[in-house]
Design a protein around this motif. Structure first.
Motif, short mmCIF file in Angstrom:
data_model
loop_
_atom_site.label_atom_id
_atom_site.label_comp_id
_atom_site.label_asym_id
_atom_site.label_seq_id
_atom_site.Cartn_x
_atom_site.Cartn_y
_atom_site.Cartn_z
N LEU A 7 103.65 47.29 2.10
CA LEU A 7 103.39 46.68 0.79
C LEU A 7 102.02 46.01 0.77
CD1 LEU A 7 104.65 45.77 -2.00
CD2 LEU A 7 105.19 43.64 -0.84
N LEU A 8 101.75 45.22 1.82
CA LEU A 8 100.46 44.51 1.90
C LEU A 8 99.30 45.49 1.93
CD1 LEU A 8 101.08 41.60 4.43
CD2 LEU A 8 100.64 41.46 1.98
N ALA A 43 105.49 54.86 -2.83
CA ALA A 43 106.48 55.65 -2.12
C ALA A 43 107.35 54.72 -1.29
CB ALA A 43 105.78 56.66 -1.22
N ARG A 44 108.61 55.09 -1.10
CA ARG A 44 109.45 54.29 -0.23
C ARG A 44 108.95 54.48 1.20
NH1 ARG A 44 115.40 55.89 -0.08
NH2 ARG A 44 114.97 56.31 -2.25
N SER A 45 108.73 53.39 1.92
CA SER A 45 108.14 53.57 3.25
C SER A 45 108.93 52.79 4.28
CB SER A 45 106.69 53.10 3.24
OG SER A 45 106.64 51.78 2.77
N ARG A 46 108.78 53.25 5.50
CA ARG A 46 109.43 52.55 6.61
C ARG A 46 108.47 51.53 7.19
NH1 ARG A 46 112.19 57.34 9.35
NH2 ARG A 46 112.16 58.80 7.64
N PRO A 47 108.97 50.67 8.06
CA PRO A 47 108.08 49.74 8.76
C PRO A 47 107.04 50.51 9.56
CG PRO A 47 110.37 49.17 9.14
CD PRO A 47 110.37 50.44 8.38
N LEU A 48 105.80 50.03 9.50
CA LEU A 48 104.72 50.74 10.18
C LEU A 48 104.41 50.08 11.52
CD1 LEU A 48 102.11 51.27 7.34
CD2 LEU A 48 103.27 53.04 8.63
N PRO A 49 104.30 50.86 12.59
CA PRO A 49 103.85 50.28 13.85
C PRO A 49 102.35 50.00 13.76
CG PRO A 49 104.29 52.62 14.09
CD PRO A 49 104.62 52.28 12.69
N GLU A 87 98.04 71.48 18.33
CA GLU A 87 97.92 70.14 18.91
C GLU A 87 99.20 69.39 18.60
OE1 GLU A 87 95.29 66.27 17.76
OE2 GLU A 87 94.18 68.10 18.14
N PRO A 88 99.71 68.63 19.57
CA PRO A 88 100.97 67.90 19.28
C PRO A 88 100.76 66.84 18.19
CG PRO A 88 100.05 67.27 21.42
CD PRO A 88 99.26 68.45 20.95
N ALA A 89 101.74 66.75 17.29
CA ALA A 89 101.67 65.74 16.22
C ALA A 89 102.06 64.38 16.78
CB ALA A 89 102.61 66.13 15.09
N THR A 90 101.41 63.31 16.27
CA THR A 90 101.73 61.98 16.80
C THR A 90 103.14 61.57 16.42
OG1 THR A 90 99.77 61.53 15.47
CG2 THR A 90 100.14 60.12 17.36
N ASP A 91 103.39 61.53 15.12
CA ASP A 91 104.71 61.08 14.68
C ASP A 91 104.94 61.63 13.28
OD1 ASP A 91 107.03 59.88 14.16
OD2 ASP A 91 106.36 57.83 14.58
N ARG A 92 105.79 62.65 13.20
CA ARG A 92 105.94 63.28 11.89
C ARG A 92 106.83 62.46 10.97
NH1 ARG A 92 110.74 67.27 12.45
NH2 ARG A 92 111.60 66.46 14.37
N ALA A 93 107.48 61.42 11.52
CA ALA A 93 108.38 60.63 10.69
C ALA A 93 107.59 59.74 9.74
CB ALA A 93 109.29 59.79 11.55
N LEU A 94 106.31 59.45 10.06
CA LEU A 94 105.52 58.56 9.21
C LEU A 94 104.44 59.36 8.48
CD1 LEU A 94 105.16 55.62 11.72
CD2 LEU A 94 106.42 55.59 9.58
N PRO A 95 104.65 59.57 7.18
CA PRO A 95 103.70 60.40 6.41
C PRO A 95 102.27 59.89 6.51
CG PRO A 95 105.63 59.90 5.09
CD PRO A 95 105.77 59.11 6.35
N LEU A 96 102.07 58.57 6.58
CA LEU A 96 100.70 58.02 6.65
C LEU A 96 100.00 58.48 7.93
CD1 LEU A 96 98.59 56.25 5.35
CD2 LEU A 96 99.58 54.29 6.50
N LEU A 97 100.77 58.50 9.02
CA LEU A 97 100.16 58.93 10.29
C LEU A 97 99.83 60.42 10.26
CD1 LEU A 97 102.13 57.00 13.03
CD2 LEU A 97 99.87 56.55 12.10
#
Lengths: 138, 104
Positions: A7-8, A43-49, A87-97
């Motif tokens: 959100l921030l 967009a609905r988003s999850r907590p971001l690392p 190339e391996p994807a970092t994290d497909r669960a997070l669209p921003l990444l």
């Protein structure tokens, strides 16, 4: 903090764009910008690392000078070779990444992301590189 | 003195951008593969235009908010659009037959 971060981040990004667009830092304009930034759908988003996000952003920024170096090498190259790579994807669960990864890879002239393969675990990449000596020999 | 230096730097950036533009758009008329043209276009469109915007930024620093916005928009939009065009060039993945398709 991790829950609030998306959100921030999105609000700060939208507010920054608003300030650039209007080039006006008066209190009223900032208030209008803040209201617009909060009202626009998100967009609905999850907590971001945070650490992973920072790393991806820095890598994306570093890709810009690298892109110029690659462009120079392509301009100078007498011959080029095309290949398919992955190339391996970092994290497909997070669209921003995924977005930052696709941006970083596609920005550089040597590589373009064609899509995800292997059930989303790897990026399919098309590369165009200056031909080395072995490539040019028949 | 400083003024003319900035002018020269800006001219160099604009010129370099123009060179990249021509280098990247000229192959569009050729017979190379679609993806190879896209690689060249990313040089012309994204990097060439980026240099030109930097040149303009030196020339008209008063307009920096809009030029920065243009810079940001250009880099992100061009890059992601290049990815979209590349992804569209692939044959579509085989779709599992739906019930409607299999119905007589």
């Amino acid at each position: 903090m991790r829950r609030l971060l998306p959100l921030l981040l999105s609000t700060a990004f939208r507010l920054a764009l608003w300030c650039l667009l209007t080039s006006d830092l008066s209190r009223l304009n900032l208030l209008i910008g803040l209201v617009v930034a909060l009202l626009l759908p998100r967009a609905r988003s999850r907590p971001l690392p945070v650490r992973v996000l920072l790393k991806a952003t820095v890598r994306g920024l570093l890709a810009i000078p690298q892109a110029f170096a690659e462009a120079l090498r392509l301009v100078m190259a007498p011959a080029m070779v095309e290949r398919e790579d992955s190339e391996p994807a970092t994290d497909r669960a997070l669209p921003l990444l995924v977005f930052l990864d696709v941006f970083r890879i596609t920005l550089t002239p040597f590589t373009i992301v064609l899509g995800l393969e292997d059930g989303g675990r790897r990026y399919r990449i098309h590369t165009l590189t200056p031909a080395s000596k072995e490539d040019s020999e028949p | 003195m400083a003024h003319s230096l900035v002018d020269h730097a800006s001219a160099v950036l604009l010129g370099a951008g123009l060179v990249l533009w021509f280098w990247g758009t000229w192959p569009l008329l050729g017979t190379h593969s679609y993806l190879r043209k896209l690689h060249a276009l990313s040089v012309a469109d994204t990097l060439g235009s980026l240099l030109m915007l930097l040149g303009l930024l030196l020339r008209i620093p008063g307009q920096w908010p809009l030029l920065t916005l243009a810079l940001l928009g250009l880099v992100v939009w061009n890059t992601i659009f290049g990815y979209v065009l590349a992804a569209c060039s692939l044959p579509p993945p085989p779709q599992p037959a739906t019930e409607q398709d299999s119905a007589p």
